[in-house]
Design an enzyme around this catalytic site. Structure first.
Site, PDB file in Angstrom:
ATOM      1  N   ILE A  62     -52.335  16.428   8.225  1.00 26.23           N
ATOM      2  CA  ILE A  62     -53.028  15.320   8.904  1.00 26.23           C
ATOM      3  C   ILE A  62     -53.861  14.461   8.006  1.00 26.23           C
ATOM      4  O   ILE A  62     -55.365  14.375   8.556  1.00 26.23           O
ATOM      5  CB  ILE A  62     -54.028  14.871  10.274  1.00 26.23           C
ATOM      6  CG1 ILE A  62     -52.738  15.688  11.064  1.00 26.23           C
ATOM      7  CG2 ILE A  62     -53.875  13.586  10.713  1.00 26.23           C
ATOM      8  CD1 ILE A  62     -53.184  16.120  12.847  1.00 26.23           C
ATOM      9  N   PRO A  63     -53.461  13.864   6.616  1.00 23.04           N
ATOM     10  CA  PRO A  63     -54.950  14.085   6.104  1.00 23.04           C
ATOM     11  C   PRO A  63     -55.777  12.476   6.322  1.00 23.04           C
ATOM     12  O   PRO A  63     -54.746  11.515   6.811  1.00 23.04           O
ATOM     13  CB  PRO A  63     -54.497  13.364   4.739  1.00 23.04           C
ATOM     14  CG  PRO A  63     -52.669  13.579   4.716  1.00 23.04           C
ATOM     15  CD  PRO A  63     -52.506  14.043   6.331  1.00 23.04           C
ATOM     16  N   HIS A  64     -56.850  11.783   6.463  1.00 30.40           N
ATOM     17  CA  HIS A  64     -56.449  10.976   6.827  1.00 30.40           C
ATOM     18  C   HIS A  64     -58.414  10.417   6.053  1.00 30.40           C
ATOM     19  O   HIS A  64     -58.662  11.293   4.834  1.00 30.40           O
ATOM     20  CB  HIS A  64     -57.335  11.070   8.020  1.00 30.40           C
ATOM     21  CG  HIS A  64     -58.932  12.555   8.678  1.00 30.40           C
ATOM     22  ND1 HIS A  64     -57.611  13.807   8.403  1.00 30.40           N
ATOM     23  CD2 HIS A  64     -60.096  12.576   8.989  1.00 30.40           C
ATOM     24  CE1 HIS A  64     -58.668  14.118   8.331  1.00 30.40           C
ATOM     25  NE2 HIS A  64     -60.013  13.955   8.884  1.00 30.40           N
ATOM     26  N   GLY A  65     -58.811   9.353   5.823  1.00 31.18           N
ATOM     27  CA  GLY A  65     -59.653   8.628   5.171  1.00 31.18           C
ATOM     28  C   GLY A  65     -59.787   7.508   6.128  1.00 31.18           C
ATOM     29  O   GLY A  65     -59.362   6.535   6.896  1.00 31.18           O
TER      30      GLY A  65
END
Length: 150
Positions: A62-65
């Site tokens: 779950i990459p997030h930014g």
């Protein structure tokens, strides 16, 4: 709560990615509201991955930014044709990337919690992996409870 209620948009894609960077680049393209924002979202995703892998197990990441260009969160589910190394204990084949407005703090954590809970369900993971195409992926995300009633 359905992801559509929590996010401005959720996109899906079946992707043949070579590695984590090409996966994050594809995710940024899906998350960006406009082309100018794509590079900033990509950088934000990469910076977060630099802090530590966003792989959560079971072949999920779950990459997030954050992005100042967004008013509401956006999400992108990518099912990878071949698993890639995301720096966790096992290769990843399901990636849910998320970009949130820069001012989101508590909401960001709540969304991550919702996603982790959804992906902890082995039935949902299996359904996503077996989905025929992007449309089927989107239907599962729109109504994950349907997986258990089918």
């Amino acid at each position: 709560m359905p992801l559509n209620d929590l996010m401005a948009a959720v996109s899906t894609q079946v992707l043949a990615a070579a590695d984590r960077i090409s996966t994050l680049r594809a995710a940024a393209r899906l998350l960006a509201c406009r082309e100018a924002a794509e590079d900033r979202i990509f950088q934000s995703l990469c910076e977060r991955e630099g802090v530590g892998s966003t792989a959560i197990g079971h072949g999920i990441a779950i990459p997030h930014g954050r992005s100042a260009t967004l008013e509401r969160p956006r999400g992108a589910l990518l099912r990878l044709v071949q698993p890639v190394d995301f720096g966790g204990d096992e290769p990843v084949d399901l990636v849910f990337a998320m970009a949130v407005p820069a001012h989101y703090t508590h909401q960001h954590l709540m969304l991550l919690s919702e996603l982790a809970e959804m992906f902890s369900d082995s039935g949902i993971r299996a359904a996503l992996r077996e989905a025929a195409d992007e449309t089927a992926l989107k239907q599962i995300l729109d109504d994950p409870q349907r997986v258990h009633s089918a």
